[in-house]
Design a protein around this motif. Structure first.
Motif, PDB file in Angstrom:
ATOM      1  N   LYS A 161      -9.463 -10.169   8.044  1.00  0.00           N
ATOM      2  CA  LYS A 161      -9.481  -8.778   8.493  1.00  0.00           C
ATOM      3  C   LYS A 161      -8.364  -7.980   7.831  1.00  0.00           C
ATOM      4  O   LYS A 161      -8.580  -6.868   7.354  1.00  0.00           O
ATOM      5  N   GLN A 218      -9.417   0.936  -2.013  1.00  0.00           N
ATOM      6  CA  GLN A 218     -10.651   1.566  -2.483  1.00  0.00           C
ATOM      7  C   GLN A 218     -10.650   3.054  -2.155  1.00  0.00           C
ATOM      8  O   GLN A 218     -10.997   3.888  -2.997  1.00  0.00           O
ATOM      9  N   VAL A 219     -10.253   3.410  -0.948  1.00  0.00           N
ATOM     10  CA  VAL A 219     -10.217   4.817  -0.540  1.00  0.00           C
ATOM     11  C   VAL A 219      -9.202   5.586  -1.384  1.00  0.00           C
ATOM     12  O   VAL A 219      -9.489   6.694  -1.862  1.00  0.00           O
ATOM     13  N   GLU A 223     -16.687   6.952  -5.022  1.00  0.00           N
ATOM     14  CA  GLU A 223     -16.634   5.824  -4.080  1.00  0.00           C
ATOM     15  C   GLU A 223     -16.900   4.505  -4.807  1.00  0.00           C
ATOM     16  O   GLU A 223     -16.226   3.507  -4.571  1.00  0.00           O
ATOM     17  N   TRP A 249     -14.497   1.286  -5.531  1.00  0.00           N
ATOM     18  CA  TRP A 249     -14.829  -0.125  -5.286  1.00  0.00           C
ATOM     19  C   TRP A 249     -14.670  -0.947  -6.556  1.00  0.00           C
ATOM     20  O   TRP A 249     -14.201  -2.085  -6.527  1.00  0.00           O
ATOM     21  N   LYS A 271      -9.931  -2.176   1.439  1.00  0.00           N
ATOM     22  CA  LYS A 271     -10.615  -0.920   1.769  1.00  0.00           C
ATOM     23  C   LYS A 271      -9.665   0.268   1.595  1.00  0.00           C
ATOM     24  O   LYS A 271     -10.059   1.314   1.073  1.00  0.00           O
ATOM     25  N   LYS A 272      -8.415   0.119   2.014  1.00  0.00           N
ATOM     26  CA  LYS A 272      -7.441   1.199   1.840  1.00  0.00           C
ATOM     27  C   LYS A 272      -7.213   1.487   0.361  1.00  0.00           C
ATOM     28  O   LYS A 272      -7.113   2.655  -0.045  1.00  0.00           O
ATOM     29  N   ALA A 332      -9.126  -7.590   4.080  1.00  0.00           N
ATOM     30  CA  ALA A 332     -10.259  -6.678   3.894  1.00  0.00           C
ATOM     31  C   ALA A 332      -9.833  -5.232   4.140  1.00  0.00           C
ATOM     32  O   ALA A 332     -10.240  -4.321   3.406  1.00  0.00           O
ATOM     33  N   GLN A 333      -9.005  -5.007   5.146  1.00  0.00           N
ATOM     34  CA  GLN A 333      -8.505  -3.657   5.428  1.00  0.00           C
ATOM     35  C   GLN A 333      -7.668  -3.142   4.264  1.00  0.00           C
ATOM     36  O   GLN A 333      -7.761  -1.974   3.883  1.00  0.00           O
ATOM     37  N   SER A 357     -10.943  -1.595  -6.929  1.00  0.00           N
ATOM     38  CA  SER A 357     -10.406  -2.571  -5.971  1.00  0.00           C
ATOM     39  C   SER A 357     -10.935  -3.969  -6.297  1.00  0.00           C
ATOM     40  O   SER A 357     -10.218  -4.964  -6.157  1.00  0.00           O
ATOM     41  N   ASN A 358     -12.167  -4.038  -6.784  1.00  0.00           N
ATOM     42  CA  ASN A 358     -12.731  -5.311  -7.225  1.00  0.00           C
ATOM     43  C   ASN A 358     -11.984  -5.827  -8.462  1.00  0.00           C
ATOM     44  O   ASN A 358     -11.718  -7.029  -8.581  1.00  0.00           O
ATOM     45  N   TYR A 378       0.829  -1.206   0.000  1.00  0.00           N
ATOM     46  CA  TYR A 378       0.000   0.000   0.000  1.00  0.00           C
ATOM     47  C   TYR A 378       0.865   1.259   0.000  1.00  0.00           C
ATOM     48  O   TYR A 378       0.595   2.212  -0.735  1.00  0.00           O
TER      49      TYR A 378
END
Length: 194
Positions: free
Chosen positions: A123, A133-134, A156, A160, A130-131, A126-127, A163-164, A69
């Motif tokens: 977890k 995606q943001v 947004e 997504w 999400k990072k 997923a985090q 990231s997908n 990241y």
């Protein structure tokens, strides 16, 4: 009595173990292979990683995710044309046929193989998604505000979508290795960035 002090850098030994996990996978990486790669003995290993191989793997995924990241975030920040950077970032996924040469593949594999079996790995992955995606959403929002892209879709949702796409390409690469097909799939998905 405090015991002997550590004579190794934990981040370094975790990085060395990560290479074994990347090449062999979690299930097939043996303790001996990990210890050899890390350059430490069993005693030091179990003093540092009290949860054994699983703790080492969780630390590996977490450390690798943070580094991945940070690298993409810094590269994106330094890029003059962030949309072109994103397009190139995704298109490069099509050209890397071997998983060990593409950093995101290790995280993608963790997500697919083990996240449903282990809540801690789920977890972490997923985090990380999400990072991403943001980061993608912020980049899209700025590009829309500056007129770099004409899409009026919600940033947004585009974040997504991207990231997908990142996650999905790693899954698809397990079944289809043709760079031409992968490139076509990616290009179709990236039309949202025009």
């Amino acid at each position: 009595m405090a015991g002997r002090p550590k004579i190794f850098d934990e981040r370094d030994v975790v990085a060395k173990a990560t290479e074994v996990f990347r090449n062999k996978g979690y299930d097939t990486a043996s303790a001996d292979e990990l210890l050899r790669a890390m350059g430490i003995g069993k005693g030091s290993f179990y003093l540092t990683f009290k949860g054994g191989k699983k703790e080492l793997y969780v630390r590996s995924i977490s450390q690798f995710s943070d580094h991945f990241y940070q690298k993409i975030s810094e590269s994106l920040t330094a890029s003059e044309n962030k949309i072109q950077f994103l397009k190139k970032f995704f298109l490069n996924l099509a050209n890397t046929s071997e998983c060990d040469k593409e950093p995101g593949c290790y995280l993608g594999n963790a997500l697919v193989q083990l996240s449903e079996k282990d809540d801690e790995i789920k977890k972490i992955t997923a985090q990380m998604l999400k990072k991403l995606q943001v980061l993608f959403a912020e980049t899209i929002r700025t590009a829309q505000e500056t007129g770099q892209i004409i899409s009026t879709e919600d940033p947004e949702i585009i974040g997504w979508h991207l990231s997908n796409l990142w996650n999905g390409i790693h899954v698809t690469k397990r079944m289809e290795s043709s760079p031409e097909i992968l490139k076509s799939i990616i290009e179709l998905n990236l039309k949202i960035l025009d």
